[in-house]
Structures are given as structure tokens and as C-alpha cells.
Design a protein around this motif. Sequence first.
Motif, PDB file in Angstrom:
ATOM      1  N   SER A  20       1.207  -1.259  -0.209  1.00 10.59           N
ATOM      2  CA  SER A  20      -0.279   0.298  -0.570  1.00 10.59           C
ATOM      3  C   SER A  20       1.038   1.083   0.161  1.00 10.59           C
ATOM      4  O   SER A  20       2.097   0.852   0.462  1.00 10.59           O
ATOM      5  CB  SER A  20      -0.781   0.012   1.339  1.00 10.59           C
ATOM      6  OG  SER A  20      -1.318   1.284   1.733  1.00 10.59           O
ATOM      7  N   ALA A  21       0.431   2.704  -0.575  1.00 15.09           N
ATOM      8  CA  ALA A  21       1.075   3.593  -0.193  1.00 15.09           C
ATOM      9  C   ALA A  21       1.225   3.993   1.009  1.00 15.09           C
ATOM     10  O   ALA A  21       1.536   5.154   1.340  1.00 15.09           O
ATOM     11  CB  ALA A  21       0.081   4.433  -1.626  1.00 15.09           C
ATOM     12  N   GLN A  53      -7.624   6.726  -9.317  1.00 18.92           N
ATOM     13  CA  GLN A  53      -7.850   5.871  -9.255  1.00 18.92           C
ATOM     14  C   GLN A  53      -6.803   5.462  -7.905  1.00 18.92           C
ATOM     15  O   GLN A  53      -7.217   3.946  -7.425  1.00 18.92           O
ATOM     16  CB  GLN A  53      -7.722   4.720 -10.505  1.00 18.92           C
ATOM     17  CG  GLN A  53      -5.970   4.699 -10.860  1.00 18.92           C
ATOM     18  CD  GLN A  53      -6.242   4.351 -12.648  1.00 18.92           C
ATOM     19  OE1 GLN A  53      -6.106   5.204 -13.367  1.00 18.92           O
ATOM     20  NE2 GLN A  53      -6.374   2.709 -12.574  1.00 18.92           N
ATOM     21  N   ASP A  54      -5.944   5.638  -7.614  1.00 20.60           N
ATOM     22  CA  ASP A  54      -5.243   4.288  -6.530  1.00 20.60           C
ATOM     23  C   ASP A  54      -5.470   4.824  -5.618  1.00 20.60           C
ATOM     24  O   ASP A  54      -5.585   4.232  -4.624  1.00 20.60           O
ATOM     25  CB  ASP A  54      -3.799   4.785  -6.554  1.00 20.60           C
ATOM     26  CG  ASP A  54      -2.579   5.004  -7.951  1.00 20.60           C
ATOM     27  OD1 ASP A  54      -3.374   3.444  -8.923  1.00 20.60           O
ATOM     28  OD2 ASP A  54      -1.549   5.609  -8.474  1.00 20.60           O
ATOM     29  N   GLU A  55      -5.523   5.501  -4.775  1.00 14.67           N
ATOM     30  CA  GLU A  55      -6.558   6.195  -3.953  1.00 14.67           C
ATOM     31  C   GLU A  55      -7.678   5.527  -3.565  1.00 14.67           C
ATOM     32  O   GLU A  55      -8.343   4.675  -2.601  1.00 14.67           O
ATOM     33  CB  GLU A  55      -6.993   7.612  -3.859  1.00 14.67           C
ATOM     34  CG  GLU A  55      -5.163   8.754  -3.843  1.00 14.67           C
ATOM     35  CD  GLU A  55      -5.984   9.987  -3.687  1.00 14.67           C
ATOM     36  OE1 GLU A  55      -5.914  10.946  -2.312  1.00 14.67           O
ATOM     37  OE2 GLU A  55      -6.057  10.867  -4.839  1.00 14.67           O
ATOM     38  N   PHE A  57      -8.873   2.623  -4.894  1.00 15.20           N
ATOM     39  CA  PHE A  57      -7.743   1.232  -5.358  1.00 15.20           C
ATOM     40  C   PHE A  57      -7.597   0.929  -3.930  1.00 15.20           C
ATOM     41  O   PHE A  57      -8.328  -0.122  -2.967  1.00 15.20           O
ATOM     42  CB  PHE A  57      -7.082   0.931  -6.233  1.00 15.20           C
ATOM     43  CG  PHE A  57      -6.704  -0.141  -5.576  1.00 15.20           C
ATOM     44  CD1 PHE A  57      -7.460  -1.519  -6.346  1.00 15.20           C
ATOM     45  CD2 PHE A  57      -5.412  -0.871  -5.517  1.00 15.20           C
ATOM     46  CE1 PHE A  57      -7.171  -3.032  -6.333  1.00 15.20           C
ATOM     47  CE2 PHE A  57      -4.706  -2.638  -5.622  1.00 15.20           C
ATOM     48  CZ  PHE A  57      -5.534  -2.814  -5.920  1.00 15.20           C
ATOM     49  N   ASP A  58      -6.705   1.907  -3.037  1.00 13.90           N
ATOM     50  CA  ASP A  58      -6.603   2.260  -1.464  1.00 13.90           C
ATOM     51  C   ASP A  58      -7.701   1.719  -0.435  1.00 13.90           C
ATOM     52  O   ASP A  58      -7.829   1.003   0.058  1.00 13.90           O
ATOM     53  CB  ASP A  58      -5.881   3.096  -1.197  1.00 13.90           C
ATOM     54  CG  ASP A  58      -3.967   2.816  -1.726  1.00 13.90           C
ATOM     55  OD1 ASP A  58      -3.595   1.711  -2.150  1.00 13.90           O
ATOM     56  OD2 ASP A  58      -3.487   4.361  -1.240  1.00 13.90           O
ATOM     57  N   ARG A  61      -9.086  -2.380  -1.645  1.00 15.26           N
ATOM     58  CA  ARG A  61      -8.076  -3.380  -1.629  1.00 15.26           C
ATOM     59  C   ARG A  61      -8.028  -4.210  -0.461  1.00 15.26           C
ATOM     60  O   ARG A  61      -8.385  -5.556  -1.138  1.00 15.26           O
ATOM     61  CB  ARG A  61      -6.646  -3.134  -2.513  1.00 15.26           C
ATOM     62  CG  ARG A  61      -5.955  -2.555  -1.001  1.00 15.26           C
ATOM     63  CD  ARG A  61      -4.851  -1.453  -1.086  1.00 15.26           C
ATOM     64  NE  ARG A  61      -3.868  -2.393  -1.837  1.00 15.26           N
ATOM     65  CZ  ARG A  61      -2.267  -1.781  -2.534  1.00 15.26           C
ATOM     66  NH1 ARG A  61      -2.611  -0.459  -2.654  1.00 15.26           N
ATOM     67  NH2 ARG A  61      -2.268  -2.126  -3.156  1.00 15.26           N
ATOM     68  N   SER A  79      -8.533  -3.865  -8.878  1.00 19.92           N
ATOM     69  CA  SER A  79      -7.197  -3.890  -9.654  1.00 19.92           C
ATOM     70  C   SER A  79      -7.278  -1.813  -9.579  1.00 19.92           C
ATOM     71  O   SER A  79      -8.564  -1.556 -10.157  1.00 19.92           O
ATOM     72  CB  SER A  79      -7.003  -4.583 -10.794  1.00 19.92           C
ATOM     73  OG  SER A  79      -7.415  -4.335 -12.264  1.00 19.92           O
ATOM     74  N   SER A  80      -6.251  -1.214 -10.350  1.00 19.70           N
ATOM     75  CA  SER A  80      -6.501  -0.326 -10.269  1.00 19.70           C
ATOM     76  C   SER A  80      -7.037   0.487 -11.637  1.00 19.70           C
ATOM     77  O   SER A  80      -7.562   1.050 -11.786  1.00 19.70           O
ATOM     78  CB  SER A  80      -4.935  -0.119  -9.734  1.00 19.70           C
ATOM     79  OG  SER A  80      -4.710   2.218  -9.938  1.00 19.70           O
TER      80      SER A  80
END
Length: 178
Positions: A20-21, A53-55, A57-58, A61, A79-80
Motif C-alpha cells: 500500500s502507498a 484511481q490509486d486512492e 483502489f487503496d 483493496r 485492481s487499479s
Amino acid sequence: MSTRGEIFNPNPVVFSTAKSAGRRSDLSPHSLWINDDSGSDSEVEDKIEPIDQDEVFDLIRSIYDPEHPNTLEELRVVSSPQIAIGSNHVKVEFTPTVPHCGMSTLIGLCIRVRLLRSLPERYKVDIYVKPGSHQSEHAVNKQLNDKERVAAALENPVLLDTVEQCLSNVRGNNPLAP
């Protein structure tokens, strides 16, 4: 729903997950909205921060599959690249582990609840099964994007409890195990 202990995919393929970021959701387990620790600064309220999209996805997920002790990311259900962000619009596409997955509607409901609790109200959220990945794709998509059906589902205490278990961050979750 699998009320008699029937498992639709008894042996899913489990993939390793990306790190994770470092962002952790500030969700309270039983709160409808994200915890707001900030004051009512008018300067903060006027500034609209975009999301990517990553935010999103976080946020989704770590949702657990209703049948297995694995996250949707580990099962490659989400998935992202399956997330599209537009102007105040979020579209999430997910891929069931098998074409006859009876948990698809529940998985989509979990994704919707997590996003409704986490994103600002200005975002419209659409949830879809990946085209060609489910035998009842049209029916599942219709259920997931009909406000009245979603509201009715969330009024069912048993179903809401199952959604809460899938959204909890406890490994080994299997709310529908016999």
C-alpha cells in the motif's frame, strides 16, 4: 447468498499484493462517513481536492471476499486499472473469481458501501461486473446501480452485518462459512 454453506469457488487463485502507498483509511468500523478531525475552516471547505484511481483502489483493496479469508486484491477481483475517475464520478469494474459466482452482488455492495462511506458526497459511484466475466452480468449490474435496491439491501440486518464483516480489516474473515 450462500445460506446452506455452499461455496461457489472452493479453491480460488490467490495472488500476492502490492504494498500500500502507506495511506490508511480513517474509517470508523460503524460510522457511515469518514472521521472528520478538522475544524470548520471555510478555506478548507472551499478547496476541492481531486482523487485518483490509486486512492480509490487503496479504499477497496482490503475488502474481504465473503467466502474466503482473502482480500479482493489478493483474488484479483479488483485492481487499479479497473477504476475510472471522471468529474465527480467514480466507476469501478470488478471481476468475479468464477463466471457463476453467487457472491458478485454482495461483493459489489461491499465496494459501494466502502466508497459511499469514504468519498465526498459529490461523487457518483457506479459499480459494474467486468463485461463477459459473469453469467448474470446484466442482472448483477442492475442490482448494484439501483438506489432503491441498494437501500433495501442495507436495511436487512443480516446482510448489513455480512457487509460490515467484509469491510473489517481482520484477516481470516469468512462471514458466510458454514
